[in-house]
Design a protein around this motif. Structure first.
Motif, mmCIF file in Angstrom:
data_model
loop_
_atom_site.group_PDB
_atom_site.id
_atom_site.type_symbol
_atom_site.label_atom_id
_atom_site.label_comp_id
_atom_site.label_asym_id
_atom_site.label_seq_id
_atom_site.Cartn_x
_atom_site.Cartn_y
_atom_site.Cartn_z
ATOM 1 N N TYR A 6 41.418 62.325 36.601
ATOM 2 C CA TYR A 6 41.913 62.436 37.971
ATOM 3 C C TYR A 6 43.436 62.460 38.065
ATOM 4 C CZ TYR A 6 37.067 61.271 39.239
ATOM 5 O OH TYR A 6 35.701 61.270 39.390
ATOM 6 N N GLY A 7 44.133 62.327 36.935
ATOM 7 C CA GLY A 7 45.594 62.401 36.937
ATOM 8 C C GLY A 7 46.270 61.248 37.652
ATOM 9 N N LEU A 8 45.815 60.033 37.416
ATOM 10 C CA LEU A 8 46.356 58.860 38.109
ATOM 11 C C LEU A 8 47.532 58.270 37.342
ATOM 12 C CD1 LEU A 8 42.963 57.090 38.966
ATOM 13 C CD2 LEU A 8 44.219 58.748 40.354
ATOM 14 N N SER A 9 48.528 57.776 38.055
ATOM 15 C CA SER A 9 49.659 57.086 37.430
ATOM 16 C C SER A 9 49.274 55.638 37.142
ATOM 17 C CB SER A 9 50.876 57.117 38.348
ATOM 18 O OG SER A 9 50.654 56.316 39.504
ATOM 19 N N ASP A 10 50.099 54.961 36.329
ATOM 20 C CA ASP A 10 49.835 53.554 36.032
ATOM 21 C C ASP A 10 49.935 52.692 37.283
ATOM 22 O OD1 ASP A 10 49.378 54.003 33.329
ATOM 23 O OD2 ASP A 10 51.477 53.735 32.789
ATOM 24 N N THR A 11 50.854 53.033 38.177
ATOM 25 C CA THR A 11 50.990 52.275 39.420
ATOM 26 C C THR A 11 49.736 52.402 40.275
ATOM 27 O OG1 THR A 11 53.399 52.532 39.445
ATOM 28 C CG2 THR A 11 52.339 51.994 41.536
ATOM 29 N N VAL A 12 49.196 53.619 40.377
ATOM 30 C CA VAL A 12 47.976 53.828 41.160
ATOM 31 C C VAL A 12 46.812 53.070 40.536
ATOM 32 C CG1 VAL A 12 46.245 55.529 41.860
ATOM 33 C CG2 VAL A 12 48.667 56.036 42.131
ATOM 34 N N ARG A 13 46.729 53.114 39.196
ATOM 35 C CA ARG A 13 45.646 52.376 38.539
ATOM 36 C C ARG A 13 45.780 50.873 38.780
ATOM 37 N NH1 ARG A 13 44.937 53.872 32.493
ATOM 38 N NH2 ARG A 13 47.220 53.943 32.476
ATOM 39 N N GLY A 14 46.999 50.384 38.807
ATOM 40 C CA GLY A 14 47.210 48.980 39.139
ATOM 41 C C GLY A 14 46.778 48.675 40.559
ATOM 42 N N LEU A 15 47.054 49.611 41.486
ATOM 43 C CA LEU A 15 46.626 49.434 42.870
ATOM 44 C C LEU A 15 45.105 49.427 42.984
ATOM 45 C CD1 LEU A 15 49.201 51.708 44.749
ATOM 46 C CD2 LEU A 15 48.994 49.223 44.927
ATOM 47 N N LEU A 16 44.440 50.221 42.159
ATOM 48 C CA LEU A 16 42.977 50.241 42.180
ATOM 49 C C LEU A 16 42.417 48.879 41.785
ATOM 50 C CD1 LEU A 16 42.134 53.722 40.572
ATOM 51 C CD2 LEU A 16 42.200 53.112 42.998
ATOM 52 N N LEU A 17 42.984 48.303 40.737
ATOM 53 C CA LEU A 17 42.535 46.984 40.303
ATOM 54 C C LEU A 17 42.832 45.929 41.372
ATOM 55 C CD1 LEU A 17 43.661 47.105 36.566
ATOM 56 C CD2 LEU A 17 41.332 47.313 37.448
ATOM 57 N N SER A 18 43.963 46.094 42.038
ATOM 58 C CA SER A 18 44.300 45.165 43.112
ATOM 59 C C SER A 18 43.377 45.357 44.318
ATOM 60 C CB SER A 18 45.761 45.349 43.536
ATOM 61 O OG SER A 18 46.631 44.921 42.511
ATOM 62 N N ALA A 19 42.954 46.595 44.561
ATOM 63 C CA ALA A 19 42.001 46.852 45.650
ATOM 64 C C ALA A 19 40.678 46.146 45.368
ATOM 65 C CB ALA A 19 41.775 48.355 45.804
ATOM 66 N N HIS A 20 40.276 46.131 44.098
ATOM 67 C CA HIS A 20 39.075 45.396 43.713
ATOM 68 C C HIS A 20 39.245 43.907 44.042
ATOM 69 C CE1 HIS A 20 35.558 44.329 41.274
ATOM 70 N NE2 HIS A 20 36.288 43.360 40.750
ATOM 71 N N ALA B 69 41.279 42.702 46.257
ATOM 72 C CA ALA B 69 41.335 42.562 47.712
ATOM 73 C C ALA B 69 39.925 42.478 48.291
ATOM 74 C CB ALA B 69 42.087 43.744 48.325
ATOM 75 N N GLY B 70 39.016 43.275 47.730
ATOM 76 C CA GLY B 70 37.624 43.177 48.148
ATOM 77 C C GLY B 70 37.059 41.802 47.861
ATOM 78 N N ASN B 71 37.435 41.238 46.709
ATOM 79 C CA ASN B 71 37.040 39.874 46.374
ATOM 80 C C ASN B 71 37.537 38.879 47.417
ATOM 81 O OD1 ASN B 71 35.416 39.002 44.277
ATOM 82 N ND2 ASN B 71 36.919 39.444 42.712
ATOM 83 N N LEU B 72 38.779 39.084 47.854
ATOM 84 C CA LEU B 72 39.377 38.201 48.846
ATOM 85 C C LEU B 72 38.598 38.248 50.156
ATOM 86 C CD1 LEU B 72 41.685 36.351 49.829
ATOM 87 C CD2 LEU B 72 42.973 38.424 50.385
ATOM 88 N N SER C 17 43.387 36.198 45.964
ATOM 89 C CA SER C 17 44.698 36.622 46.469
ATOM 90 C C SER C 17 45.693 36.762 45.324
ATOM 91 C CB SER C 17 45.205 35.625 47.513
ATOM 92 O OG SER C 17 45.469 34.355 46.927
ATOM 93 N N GLY C 18 45.578 35.904 44.321
ATOM 94 C CA GLY C 18 46.428 36.050 43.140
ATOM 95 C C GLY C 18 46.012 37.229 42.295
ATOM 96 N N ALA C 19 44.695 37.439 42.193
ATOM 97 C CA ALA C 19 44.189 38.558 41.404
ATOM 98 C C ALA C 19 44.543 39.900 42.024
ATOM 99 C CB ALA C 19 42.674 38.435 41.264
ATOM 100 N N ILE C 20 44.819 39.930 43.318
ATOM 101 C CA ILE C 20 45.274 41.161 43.969
ATOM 102 C C ILE C 20 46.655 41.539 43.459
ATOM 103 C CG2 ILE C 20 46.017 42.154 46.177
ATOM 104 C CD1 ILE C 20 43.877 40.408 47.509
ATOM 105 N N LEU C 21 47.517 40.556 43.333
ATOM 106 C CA LEU C 21 48.913 40.812 42.993
ATOM 107 C C LEU C 21 49.116 41.185 41.527
ATOM 108 C CD1 LEU C 21 50.606 37.833 44.899
ATOM 109 C CD2 LEU C 21 50.467 40.224 45.628
ATOM 110 N N MET C 22 48.489 40.457 40.617
ATOM 111 C CA MET C 22 48.850 40.575 39.219
ATOM 112 C C MET C 22 48.570 41.933 38.594
ATOM 113 S SD MET C 22 50.500 39.252 36.839
ATOM 114 C CE MET C 22 50.825 37.708 37.686
ATOM 115 N N PRO C 23 47.397 42.581 38.806
ATOM 116 C CA PRO C 23 47.203 43.900 38.191
ATOM 117 C C PRO C 23 48.247 44.923 38.625
ATOM 118 C CG PRO C 23 45.108 42.998 38.915
ATOM 119 C CD PRO C 23 46.172 42.107 39.490
ATOM 120 N N THR C 24 48.640 44.889 39.903
ATOM 121 C CA THR C 24 49.656 45.819 40.382
ATOM 122 C C THR C 24 51.014 45.498 39.778
ATOM 123 O OG1 THR C 24 48.482 46.153 42.475
ATOM 124 C CG2 THR C 24 50.806 46.727 42.427
#
Length: 413
Positions: A44-58, A60-63, A357-364
């Motif tokens: 899908y041609g994703l950057s590292d920042t976007v991939r970090g945001l995806l992990l943070s979105a996960h 955020a869903g946990n939150l 809430s911490g897990a949202i921040l760290m992957p990004t």
């Protein structure tokens, strides 16, 4: 280690086994998400920042799950609420397979987090209620997650090699369907809690210092766990110092490094599984607060060693030591908090939400920092939260626990 099972009736044991299988499935798809990240980038041609945001979105869903899964049973009943919420995880996985638009993927990862967090909340609360807060029960529950986490990367790598990366995700969906069926057939006493009972909706436990210390331990731990799960494969694949040990040609080195990185993800959770079984046994003889402190110190030591290592032997030993020390921390936090979670239904949701809430921040943070300073620099950010984990584990072991006045200390079914 299994003494708590002898005190439970048949229906309670069946309910606990249902939780075990649901957590096993959670482990399978959770670790697959880390394994699939390189493929998502390539396809899908994703950057590292976007991939970090995806992990943070996960995360955020946990939150969000921390609050939704705590309140939904008041209106839908526990069985119906957890069945519907767990379904969201597998809808999110299907979404990853069909389209690679970043906004679409952000929604998909959010749904997986919402489903995973709901299962985590339900399982840990139910295990504490059924076992009376037994550390052995929570460690065995989390061992079932670890078993799924071990198999997840192996299943993904096997299906990716034989068919495609999408096929690996479909296997997780098939397992999820079986879990959802089991959840829909549960028989739970007091399935719909009384909304008029204020203990079902109060947040008064937030005034208790002992609860806050445990919550901050969960915050620091989930920061570390989610970032490691999400980035370990990519981090190891970025360590070019290892290439010379993996083959003589560039192609052999590249394929060898890819296979080695996936193997390390499996090794991490294999050792976590062993560690959780060891903790389940030790918890009958050693105070769990002391176990958590020792484990927290070990996590920081082995992670620091991994960052400084540039040989296969040292990286492998560091990952193994890291997994063993990580093993019992999360389940023992839940077990130690049983005096709150068995009294206040929202306590489990809240401790999960604070951790998430911490897990949202760290992957990004890791992804963004890696783009500027490389992956060793990005992963170093995790080390800070590990040092904070040691601080809070020390407080947990030395500050006298304040037991809430409403706590009855009795097992419920």
């Amino acid at each position: 280690m299994f003494a708590f099972l002898k005190k439970m009736d048949k229906s309670s044991r069946v309910l606990l086994y249902t939780c075990f299988f649901a957590y096993f499935c959670n482990g399978v798809f959770s670790l697959m998400m880390g394994s699939v990240m390189p493929d998502l980038k390539a396809v899908y041609g994703l950057s590292d920042t976007v991939r970090g945001l995806l992990l943070s979105a996960h995360s955020a869903g946990n939150l969000v799950a921390g609050f939704v899964s705590g309140l939904a049973p008041l209106y839908l009943g526990q069985r119906r609420a957890i069945t519907l919420l767990s379904l969201l995880s597998y809808i999110g996985i299907v979404m990853m397979v069909v389209w690679g638009n970043p906004v679409w993927l952000l929604l998909a990862f959010t749904l997986t987090g919402l489903g995973r967090g709901s299962i985590t909340n339900f399982n840990n609360r139910m295990a504490n209620l059924l076992s009376g807060g037994s550390p052995a029960a929570t460690n065995l529950l989390h061992a079932s997650f670890a078993t799924g986490a071990i198999l997840g990367p192996m299943i993904f790598l096997g299906m990716r090699t034989a068919v495609s990366w999408r096929a690996g995700l479909i296997v997780a969906v098939a397992l999820g369907a079986a879990s959802i069926w089991n959840l829909s057939q549960m028989k739970i006493a007091n399935d719909r809690p009384d909304r008029r009972d204020k203990t079902n909706s109060t947040l008064s436990f937030l005034k208790n210092p002992s609860f806050l210390i445990l919550s901050m331990m969960m915050f620091c731990y989930l920061c570390s766990e989610y970032a490691i799960n999400g980035w370990l494969v990519t981090y190891i694949q970025s360590k070019h110092e290892l290439l010379s040990s993996l083959g003589s040609t560039a192609q052999e080195q590249a394929s060898g490094l890819a296979a080695y990185s996936q193997t390390m993800a499996t090794l991490l959770w294999t050792v976590i599984l062993v560690g959780r079984l060891v903790c389940a046994s030790l918890s009958a003889r050693v105070p769990q607060k002391r176990l958590m402190l020792g484990a927290s110190i070990g996590v920081a030591a082995f992670f620091g060693t991994m960052l400084l290592s540039d040989t296969l032997v040292m990286v492998t030993l560091s990952v193994a030591g890291l997994g063993f020390c990580m093993a019992g921390i999360c389940p023992m936090i839940y077990s130690d908090a049983a005096i709150f979670t068995n009294t206040y239904p929202l306590a489990t949701s809240t401790i999960l939400a604070i951790g998430s809430s911490g897990a949202i921040l760290m992957p990004t943070i890791v992804g963004a920092t890696a783009e500027r300073f490389g992956f060793t620099g990005g992963m170093s950010a995790i080390f800070v939260t590990m040092l904070l984990l040691v601080v809070f584990a020390t407080l947990n072991a030395t500050v006298k626990t304040r037991v809430p006045k409403e706590y009855a200390g009795q097992t419920q079914a």
